[in-house]
Enzyme design. Sequence first.
Site, PDB file in Angstrom:
ATOM      1  N   CYS A 162      21.511  16.091  12.857  1.00 26.47           N
ATOM      2  CA  CYS A 162      22.810  16.253  13.491  1.00 26.47           C
ATOM      3  C   CYS A 162      23.204  17.705  13.236  1.00 26.47           C
ATOM      4  O   CYS A 162      23.289  18.138  12.080  1.00 26.47           O
ATOM      5  CB  CYS A 162      23.811  15.302  12.854  1.00 26.47           C
ATOM      6  SG  CYS A 162      25.496  15.748  13.260  1.00 26.47           S
ATOM      7  N   LYS A 195      -8.223  -6.108  -8.056  1.00 31.05           N
ATOM      8  CA  LYS A 195      -7.068  -5.436  -7.453  1.00 31.05           C
ATOM      9  C   LYS A 195      -5.914  -6.421  -7.323  1.00 31.05           C
ATOM     10  O   LYS A 195      -6.097  -7.529  -6.794  1.00 31.05           O
ATOM     11  CB  LYS A 195      -7.435  -4.942  -6.053  1.00 31.05           C
ATOM     12  CG  LYS A 195      -8.409  -3.792  -6.099  1.00 31.05           C
ATOM     13  CD  LYS A 195      -7.728  -2.502  -5.767  1.00 31.05           C
ATOM     14  CE  LYS A 195      -8.423  -1.803  -4.675  1.00 31.05           C
ATOM     15  NZ  LYS A 195      -7.851  -0.844  -3.926  1.00 31.05           N
TER      16      LYS A 195
END
Length: 670
Positions: free
Chosen positions: A424, A312
């Site tokens: 918002c 890995k």
Amino acid sequence: MSQFDVKDKMDALVKELNQHTYNYYVLAMPTIADYEFDKKLEELHKLELENPQFADPNSPTQKVGGDITKTFTTVKHRWPMLSLGNTYNEQDLRDFDERVRKAIGDNFEYVCELKFDGLSISLTYEDARLIRAVTRGDGSKGDDVTTNVKTINNIPHKLDHAGVPGIFEIRGEIFMHRAAFERLNKEREELGEVPYANPRNFAAGTVKMQDSKEVAKRPLDCFLYSLNTDKNYFKNHWESLQNLKQWGFNVCEHTQVSDGIDDVLSFIKHWENARFKLSYDIDGIVIKVNSYAQQQELGFTAKSPRWAISYKYKAQEVETILERVTYQVGRTGAVTPVANLKPVQLAGTTVKRATLHNANEIERLDLHIGDSVFVEKGGEIIPKIINVNLDKRDEGASRVIYPSLCPECGSKLIRKEGEVAFYCPNDEGCPPQIVGKIQHFISRKAMNIDGLGDETIETFYQKGLVRHISDLYILHKKADQLKTLERFGERSIENMLAGIELSKQMPFEKVLFGLGIRYVGETVARKLAIGTKNIDNLMKSSLEELTAIDEIGQRIAESIIEYFGKPEHLDQIDRLKSYGLQFEVSEIEIALQSDKLTGKTFVISGVFENYSREELRELIESNGGKILSGISAKLNYLLAGDNMGPSKLDKAKKLNVPLISEGDLLEMLK
Ligand code: IVH
């Protein structure tokens, strides 16, 4: 450590690792780097060996990993789907090589393959037909996801090769290309949905979706890497890979036979950097003993084969300082936090910013300004913060607090129940929302206005020329003012105005998508347009009427009702109507929804002049036709574009499958 402490430590590790395993396999939302996970697993394993009296049968060291979700049929694997042992350095790999040589001597080869970062799948073919696709699940049984997997283009439904065994199982990895991931994830964010952390999770989330029509819209890919049969048809793995290719399976070309561990190590070294040039993510290399006879001799441990191992790559990680957090407001008003970092080199680029996704992520990391943070770059273009080095935190450091007011316009932010993002609400007055909405309206997938780009919209907004989408349609009255702008010649103004004029012809569904209503993406817009026929019907529709339309759920319906409940939006629509935009489905569009192609099958191949392949697919499907993935004698039409592969063309000719152009298709639909 006292015995009590040891037991506590082991219990805590079991609990933590099981949670991570669940996050990874079931939720497809990991919160720990693979490397760290493996280190912890190793620590637990060591403690279990030293203190077997405390070992928990539920320990993750005792099972493969995965889990099974409830909503799919569970299927037992005929051959268990094991995992691979992991190595992270040269010595571990040389130890593996030593173990193999001890068992089978020095006369053997390895096959080196890329380790694709996706989700493993088992495909069963009977009489050359794909009959089942199953996820790995817990290794002994997994989920039947056949319908979803059948939407993946390069997984053949039927094989035409004469030499395939009567029944066999083939395994591989389903994944998503990075570019598709970036594009689709951005769309998710724009629609206010939670973005996926990486392409693997996106692919895993997609394969587990309930609606395979949704799956078909998400471009997945698949590499196949192993064959299971009752008797051995081939003498080694390499030979079977070559045959799989012949049978029509997508086998990765970056695979090699190595005659020793040094050659394996140079393959690993090469791909350590070369992997960033691939269009998909890999997280390592898989090394397999080539000969099947030798594989058999080596056999298996409880969890993994002794004849294969993975190497890995460490996710590239650096430590740097969090200088501040800024907040970006998107076109739908979603406020996304961004970490501004002390610039640092990582995987060949300078990293200055990292994504923080949402308020929960700030909380999870318990971020403080000035923190020393670990930043990881996987496949994604934008790096992310994995965790904080608490040892280096200054005593007086102040905690990052997600704002309660919009950083752009000062409005109080809101968070809807069940959602992670804060918004918002001032969509008519908050500058980035206004600019973002107009940019969305002109974009290729919406009104596709030639001669206008994102920067131009930004400039027009700054100069007070546009504040609403509808202002685009009165720009021609402001030609004198336009001429005074820098880099704006007469020619480009003409082009732009012509593009705006032409956009009045765009169909209703594009206009509707262009309005930028939250959760109304391209497909939803199309369904709404067809389901309601015109904007007046749409505006009048109740929640029940909306949710009765195909693919429109409660959340989308509520968002539509909220949108049309605002007088400013109604005013906008009135103005757009008066400028001549399309607010009803045309006769042609209605005609295009038919059953003219019912019972007919198509394969689409090549590049087309007027439509994308996706558009052609939709056209065929909305008229009742079916798309197949491969050419066979039963296929009705091959819709052929330019640059089609010669082998497909040959095959179609041999089987007498009629070739048609996009023009022919439209003729059929007239
Ligand atoms: S062979 C006995 N080959 O890695 C296991 N696996 O950690 C045989 N993977 O579950 C697997 N690329 O999902 C194999 N070229 C490759 C692979 C590969 C990715 C995945 C697979 C497997 C996991 C094991």
